[in-house]
Structures are given as C-alpha cells and as structure tokens.
Design a protein around this motif. Structure first.
Motif, PDB file in Angstrom:
ATOM      1  N   ASP A  15     -27.315 -54.277  20.450  1.00  0.00           N
ATOM      2  CA  ASP A  15     -26.869 -54.125  19.063  1.00  0.00           C
ATOM      3  C   ASP A  15     -25.990 -55.297  18.637  1.00  0.00           C
ATOM      4  O   ASP A  15     -24.979 -55.586  19.275  1.00  0.00           O
ATOM      5  CB  ASP A  15     -26.094 -52.816  18.890  1.00  0.00           C
ATOM      6  CG  ASP A  15     -26.977 -51.597  19.103  1.00  0.00           C
ATOM      7  OD1 ASP A  15     -27.901 -51.403  18.306  1.00  0.00           O
ATOM      8  OD2 ASP A  15     -26.748 -50.858  20.077  1.00  0.00           O
ATOM      9  N   ILE A  46     -26.273 -52.083  12.423  1.00  0.00           N
ATOM     10  CA  ILE A  46     -24.966 -51.717  11.880  1.00  0.00           C
ATOM     11  C   ILE A  46     -25.069 -50.639  10.807  1.00  0.00           C
ATOM     12  O   ILE A  46     -24.328 -49.657  10.822  1.00  0.00           O
ATOM     13  CB  ILE A  46     -24.243 -52.960  11.318  1.00  0.00           C
ATOM     14  CG1 ILE A  46     -23.781 -53.852  12.484  1.00  0.00           C
ATOM     15  CG2 ILE A  46     -23.043 -52.556  10.469  1.00  0.00           C
ATOM     16  CD1 ILE A  46     -23.127 -55.138  12.042  1.00  0.00           C
ATOM     17  N   HIS A  54     -18.309 -50.518  17.585  1.00  0.00           N
ATOM     18  CA  HIS A  54     -19.342 -51.491  17.958  1.00  0.00           C
ATOM     19  C   HIS A  54     -19.168 -51.997  19.391  1.00  0.00           C
ATOM     20  O   HIS A  54     -18.082 -52.386  19.800  1.00  0.00           O
ATOM     21  CB  HIS A  54     -19.354 -52.653  16.970  1.00  0.00           C
ATOM     22  CG  HIS A  54     -19.603 -52.211  15.565  1.00  0.00           C
ATOM     23  ND1 HIS A  54     -20.802 -51.655  15.170  1.00  0.00           N
ATOM     24  CD2 HIS A  54     -18.802 -52.202  14.464  1.00  0.00           C
ATOM     25  CE1 HIS A  54     -20.730 -51.336  13.883  1.00  0.00           C
ATOM     26  NE2 HIS A  54     -19.538 -51.661  13.444  1.00  0.00           N
ATOM     27  N   ALA A  75     -19.987 -58.471  20.309  1.00  0.00           N
ATOM     28  CA  ALA A  75     -18.822 -57.628  20.045  1.00  0.00           C
ATOM     29  C   ALA A  75     -17.689 -57.920  21.028  1.00  0.00           C
ATOM     30  O   ALA A  75     -17.913 -58.350  22.162  1.00  0.00           O
ATOM     31  CB  ALA A  75     -19.210 -56.155  20.129  1.00  0.00           C
TER      32      ALA A  75
END
Length: 222
Positions: A20, A27, A53, A169
């Motif tokens: 992701d 998102i 996240h 992230a």
C-alpha cells in the motif's frame, strides 16, 4: 555521493516491496473503511487517519487502547470491510510493468495487510501476485518491527543488507532501517514533501532494472 546515486551504483540480490502506497494506492478505500470504524468507536477521525498507514490493523487498534474493544475481532472486521471496498485502488504509476520486468525469484512483497486483502487489492490494481508474499499473518510483530523484511530476505536466501527495500510509510521506513537494508522511498502518495536521507522516487516510469553478468539486480535511470 548521495543516497540516490548510491542506489544506482551498486548491485542487489533482491528487491523487497511494501504494498500500500508503494506499488498501489489504496488510500481512498482504506480511509473510507477506517473513518467509518473510528466514528463508531468515538475516535477523532482527523487525527486518527494519518496513523493507519503502513501498520497492521491489529497494531493500529491496540495502540488506541479502547476499553472493551477486542483488537483481533475488530481487525478481522476491518480486513473484511477493506476486502469488500476496493473502489479507487490503482497501481502506482509504472509499478506493474516494473514488477513484471523482475525475475520472479528475486523479489517479494512485504505488507502489513492480511493475505486475502493483499491479494484483493493487487488484483484490483492489476498487479499479479508475487512468488513470495509476506503478510500480517506471517509475523508476530508488524512494522516498524523488521520481522517481515527479515523473513522475506531469509526465504529468498539473500542477506537483508543485499536487498533494496521499496517503502513509503514511516513505520515501513523504520522497519527497513532496522533490517539494515538500503531504501528507495516512493513519494507518489505523499501529501507533503518527505525530508529523508534515503533515495526517493515518484514514479517507476523513471527507472528500470536489469540482471548483470553476476546474476545481480541493478537499477538504472530511464
């Protein structure tokens, strides 16, 4: 020599990718699900959403320390809700073609998502499942713990320091650093510029990979 230049000046045994924010953008879907959940549990949505996240759902819920909330049950609920909502999940520009260009046995995906959700999101983004996929179920501790990246490197038979990790992230970057691996930070989904000493990349269209005469992976700028 900058970190960015160093990445292009050496060979790697394998590439390890977060999912992701790194190879696909989920998102919108993730924040829809988590915002609804937060509202039901009296959690301030605006301050909470930036914390979701890169981390496993169970770790995110445990951090809240909400009274009477079973983190395992709620994490399973979140996972199912996210499996059912993949609207707007798309690849990071150029990610699919870049992954397809790599030898299947020389890269892995290391995600904080449960396996079923990871496969669902990759399918939604048109990204084929990797030969090696490390998910939330495969580790006792999620990112920023490096366990997932260390496990992936071990299964590929490559030392962590010889793997290039692609991340986006903060908790994932911390996990990669703890694993002792060099980093390429994908900035496509970042709303604010990231101050970092690591190499950064906005689109996979800007790079390509090749296998050198020693069987090692090398990156080059397009």
């Amino acid at each position: 020599m900058s970190a960015h230049d160093c990445i292009f000046d050496r060979a790697f045994g394998a590439f390890l990718f977060d999912m992701d924010g790194t190879v696909l953008n989920s998102i919108a879907a993730a924040e829809r699900v988590w915002a609804a959940w937060a509202e039901r549990h009296g959690v301030d949505v605006a301050t909470f959403l930036p914390t979701i996240h890169g981390a496993r759902a169970i770790d995110t819920i445990r951090r809240l320390n909400l009274p009477g909330v079973d983190a395992e049950v709620q994490a399973a609920f979140i996972a199912q809700a996210e499996i059912e909502d993949v609207e707007g999940v798309v690849e990071i520009p150029g990610a699919r073609a870049f992954l397809n260009s790599l030898p299947a046995e020389r890269w892995a995906m290391v995600t904080s998502a449960p396996r079923d959700l990871a496969l669902r999101r990759m399918a939604a983004a048109g990204i084929g499942a990797p030969a090696l996929l490390i998910t939330a179920e495969d580790v006792q501790a999620g990112k920023p713990n490096p366990a997932g990246y260390l496990l992936a490197a071990s299964r590929l038979g490559i030392e962590p320091g010889d793997c290039l990790i692609f991340e986006d992230a903060t908790v994932g970057i911390q996990a990669a650093e703890a694993a002792g691996a060099p980093l390429m930070i994908i900035t496509t989904t970042h709303q604010h510029p990231l101050e970092t000493s690591h190499a950064t990349l906005a689109s996979y269209d800007a790079i390509s990979a090749s296998v050198d005469s020693d069987g090692q992976l090398r990156l080059k700028k397009n």
